[in-house]
Scaffold this active site. Structure first.
Site, PDB file in Angstrom:
ATOM      1  N   GLN A   1      -4.717  -1.295   9.641  1.00  0.00           N
ATOM      2  CA  GLN A   1      -4.603  -2.635   9.053  1.00  0.00           C
ATOM      3  C   GLN A   1      -5.195  -3.679   9.999  1.00  0.00           C
ATOM      4  OE1 GLN A   1      -3.390  -3.361   5.872  1.00  0.00           O
ATOM      5  NE2 GLN A   1      -4.148  -5.402   6.324  1.00  0.00           N
TER       6      GLN A   1
ATOM      7  N   ASP B   1     -10.966   2.948   4.116  1.00  0.00           N
ATOM      8  CA  ASP B   1     -11.373   1.539   3.982  1.00  0.00           C
ATOM      9  C   ASP B   1     -12.894   1.435   3.840  1.00  0.00           C
ATOM     10  OD1 ASP B   1      -9.535  -0.477   3.718  1.00  0.00           O
ATOM     11  OD2 ASP B   1      -9.101  -0.665   5.864  1.00  0.00           O
TER      12      ASP B   1
ATOM     13  N   LYS C   1       0.847  -1.198   0.000  1.00  0.00           N
ATOM     14  CA  LYS C   1       0.000   0.000   0.000  1.00  0.00           C
ATOM     15  C   LYS C   1       0.880   1.246   0.000  1.00  0.00           C
ATOM     16  CE  LYS C   1      -3.835  -2.351   2.222  1.00  0.00           C
ATOM     17  NZ  LYS C   1      -4.509  -2.740   3.455  1.00  0.00           N
TER      18      LYS C   1
END
Ligand code: NAP
Length: 284
Positions: free
Chosen positions: A95, A118, A51
């Site tokens: 994460q 997200d 990422k």
């Protein structure tokens, strides 16, 4: 048709890069993404590295905040609150999975919904479900963009989504309802998956069971999007396969995503897209 997710993701990244070049030319603040990584779980560390690299490649300022797995929930909440208040941070991603002593929902709900790249915050989930503009979870967004690249109008099509996770199945359902598809959601307790598949014009498999869906289950001419990532042993070697049996299904489907090289590359490209979207929303 084999849907080339790598190619599509590359072109999406180029578009994002182009927009960021324009932002830089206009001497505006640069979009930035902060990833929070807790612990040393290897797959998470690899995802985060990818990422970070992809963000840098398109010109997004990216940074990773790393914490020991012993960090308390309270401390993590205070880290996120600081990021919420930092005007130089436009996207925040925690994460997952988090260590067991930390409640993931509490952490997700602490993220400012405007910076929730997200798309997991209840505000974004709710907005998606009532058809309002929102940050959409990256993997289903990637599936949706691939699907739309194959067929612009999905009105009235029978879509079967296999898997009902918050990450994949549920947001995918909302995206396809918005397109006026007739959506069926299957899960581990559903009966006769084969028959459900046979009726579907679109099959989205997000299960996590290697090659569960067989070519003989697929209606001729259907579009098949395979989200699954499963490691199997093949002739003594480790191999990544999807939730769909690719070889038998490609003969029946009109279009199918391969694994790897289908949905996977779209996930990170959509994260970059969400970061740019969050930046624009914050600045408007
Ligand atoms: P998950 O949270 O474990 O959800 C799996 C879903 O599949 C659940 O709803 C489960 O039903 C259902 N299911 C399990 N066995 C089934 C069966 N035999 N028949 C029908 N449904 C069944 O998984 P996830 O996070 O959504 O991930 C799914 C897959 O996508 C995994 O392979 C994961 O690695 C992959 N993935 C890929 C990407 C990417 O970028 N390509 C991103 C994220 C995830 P219940 O609800 O009844 O348990």
């Amino acid at each position: 048709m084999i849907i080339d997710g790598k190619k599509f993701a590359k072109s999406l990244r180029s578009k994002i890069k182009f927009e960021i070049i324009k932002i830089k030319k206009n001497k505006k603040p640069i979009p930035s993404l902060t990833v929070v990584l807790v612990g040393s779980y290897t797959p998470s560390a690899i995802y985060v590295k990818n990422k970070e690299l992809s963000a840098k490649e398109v010109g997004i300022n990216s940074s990773v905040l790393r914490f020991e797995s012993s960090i308390s929930e309270l401390k993590l909440i205070s880290v996120i609150k600081k990021l919420n208040q930092n005007p130089k941070v436009h996207g925040i991603l925690v994460q997952l999975p988090l260590p067991k002593h930390i409640n993931s929902n509490t952490i997700i709900e602490t993220i400012d919904p405007l910076k929730d790249v997200d798309g997991f915050h209840a505000m974004n989930v709710g907005n998606l479900s009532i058809g309002k503009d929102s940050l959409v979870p990256c993997t289903p967004l990637g599936c949706y963009l691939l699907l739309k690249s194959i067929k612009k109008k999905l009105v009235g099509m029978n879509a079967l989504i296999i898997g009902r996770s918050n990450l994949n199945g549920k947001p995918m359902t909302q995206l396809l309802l918005k397109e006026d598809c007739t959506v069926t959601i299957a899960h581990s307790k559903s009966k006769d998956l084969k028959n459900l598949c046979k009726k579907a014009d679109i099959v989205i498999a997000a299960v996590g069971r290697a090659q569960l869906v067989k070519g003989s289950w697929i209606k001729k001419g259907a579009i098949v999007i395979d989200v699954g990532i499963n490691r199997i042993d093949f002739n003594g070697k480790s191999k990544i396969v999807g939730d769909v049996d690719f070889e038998s299904t490609k003969k029946k489907a009109y279009a199918i995503t391969p694994v790897p090289g289908g949905v996977g590359p779209m996930t990170i490209a959509c994260l970059l897209n969400n970061t740019l979207k969050a930046y624009k929303n914050i600045n408007s």
